[in-house]
Every structure is written in structure tokens, then in C-alpha cells.
Design a protein around this motif. Structure first.
Motif, PDB file in Angstrom:
ATOM      1  N   THR A   1      40.482  36.253  40.242  1.00  0.00           N
ATOM      2  CA  THR A   1      39.894  35.077  39.461  1.00  0.00           C
ATOM      3  C   THR A   1      39.490  33.858  40.144  1.00  0.00           C
ATOM      4  O   THR A   1      38.784  32.952  39.972  1.00  0.00           O
ATOM      5  CB  THR A   1      40.206  34.751  38.327  1.00  0.00           C
ATOM      6  N   GLN A   2      40.208  33.707  41.494  1.00  0.00           N
ATOM      7  CA  GLN A   2      40.179  32.788  42.276  1.00  0.00           C
ATOM      8  C   GLN A   2      39.420  32.867  43.880  1.00  0.00           C
ATOM      9  O   GLN A   2      38.676  31.919  44.287  1.00  0.00           O
ATOM     10  CB  GLN A   2      41.635  32.152  42.659  1.00  0.00           C
ATOM     11  N   ILE A   3      39.292  34.239  44.252  1.00  0.00           N
ATOM     12  CA  ILE A   3      38.689  34.337  45.577  1.00  0.00           C
ATOM     13  C   ILE A   3      37.698  35.514  45.410  1.00  0.00           C
ATOM     14  O   ILE A   3      37.639  36.281  44.294  1.00  0.00           O
ATOM     15  CB  ILE A   3      39.672  34.721  46.625  1.00  0.00           C
ATOM     16  N   PHE A   4      36.686  35.600  46.088  1.00  0.00           N
ATOM     17  CA  PHE A   4      35.898  36.760  46.022  1.00  0.00           C
ATOM     18  C   PHE A   4      35.709  37.430  47.733  1.00  0.00           C
ATOM     19  O   PHE A   4      35.755  36.400  48.551  1.00  0.00           O
ATOM     20  CB  PHE A   4      34.615  36.570  45.562  1.00  0.00           C
ATOM     21  N   LEU A   5      35.573  38.598  47.923  1.00  0.00           N
ATOM     22  CA  LEU A   5      35.449  38.839  49.403  1.00  0.00           C
ATOM     23  C   LEU A   5      33.963  39.171  49.549  1.00  0.00           C
ATOM     24  O   LEU A   5      33.425  39.763  48.711  1.00  0.00           O
ATOM     25  CB  LEU A   5      36.057  40.349  49.435  1.00  0.00           C
ATOM     26  N   ALA A   6      33.523  38.655  50.772  1.00  0.00           N
ATOM     27  CA  ALA A   6      32.109  38.892  51.006  1.00  0.00           C
ATOM     28  C   ALA A   6      31.890  39.888  52.067  1.00  0.00           C
ATOM     29  O   ALA A   6      32.597  40.040  53.007  1.00  0.00           O
ATOM     30  CB  ALA A   6      31.557  37.692  51.382  1.00  0.00           C
TER      31      ALA A   6
END
Length: 88
Positions: free
Chosen positions: A78-83
Motif C-alpha cells: 500500500t506504500q510503494i509501487f513497482l514500475a
């Protein structure tokens, strides 16, 4: 009246020629910086990574926690996303 204070912020040689700013402007003068070597959880590892590296470094976070990368990603979902960067 502030001349002694001003002089304490500058470095001069023996002849009184200005050499540069005092160390307080360019390096730590109170105590040395020690980078953390262990984190108790993924959240703490994220804070340390952002502070020390300025980015989300999963390899570094893994070394701090001994968790797998998948576990760290799951904990911080919920705090990071992977691009994913796709080649053109």
C-alpha cells in the motif's frame, strides 16, 4: 559586536587571508554518521532505504531485514509501487 562570531564561521591562514568557510558548512562536526545495519520490519527498512539511498532499494532493504524481496513488496504493497520499464 558580532565580529568574533562571524570570524568563527570562517577559516583564515596565519597572515589573516580568508581560506574558506568553517567545517560546520561542509561536514558533520558534532558526531559521525553511522548507517543502520538492521531493520526490524519492512516499514523500517523502507525508511532507512529512503534516508540512506534516496530511493527504494530492494536489495539494500533485503540485507537490512533478511526478508525476501517478495515479502518486502507484499508488506509495503500500500506504500510503494513497482514500475516496469518496457524497452521500446
Amino acid at each position: 559586536s558580532s565580529y568574533p562570531l562571524l570570524c568563527s564561521l570562517e577559516n583564515f591562514d596565519i597572515d589573516g587571508i580568508y581560506k574558506g568557510k568553517a567545517d560546520i558548512f561542509s561536514k558533520r562536526t558534532i558526531k559521525p554518521h553511522y548507517a543502520p545495519t538492521k531493520a526490524d520490519n519492512s516499514q523500517e527498512a523502507l525508511y532507512i532505504s529512503m534516508t540512506e539511498k534516496g530511493k527504494i532499494d530492494l536489495d539494500y532493504m533485503q540485507s537490512l531485514t533478511s526478508y525476501s524481496k517478495d515479502k518486502i513488496i507484499e508488506d509495503l504493497s500500500t506504500q510503494i509501487f513497482l514500475a516496469l520499464v518496457m524497452p521500446v
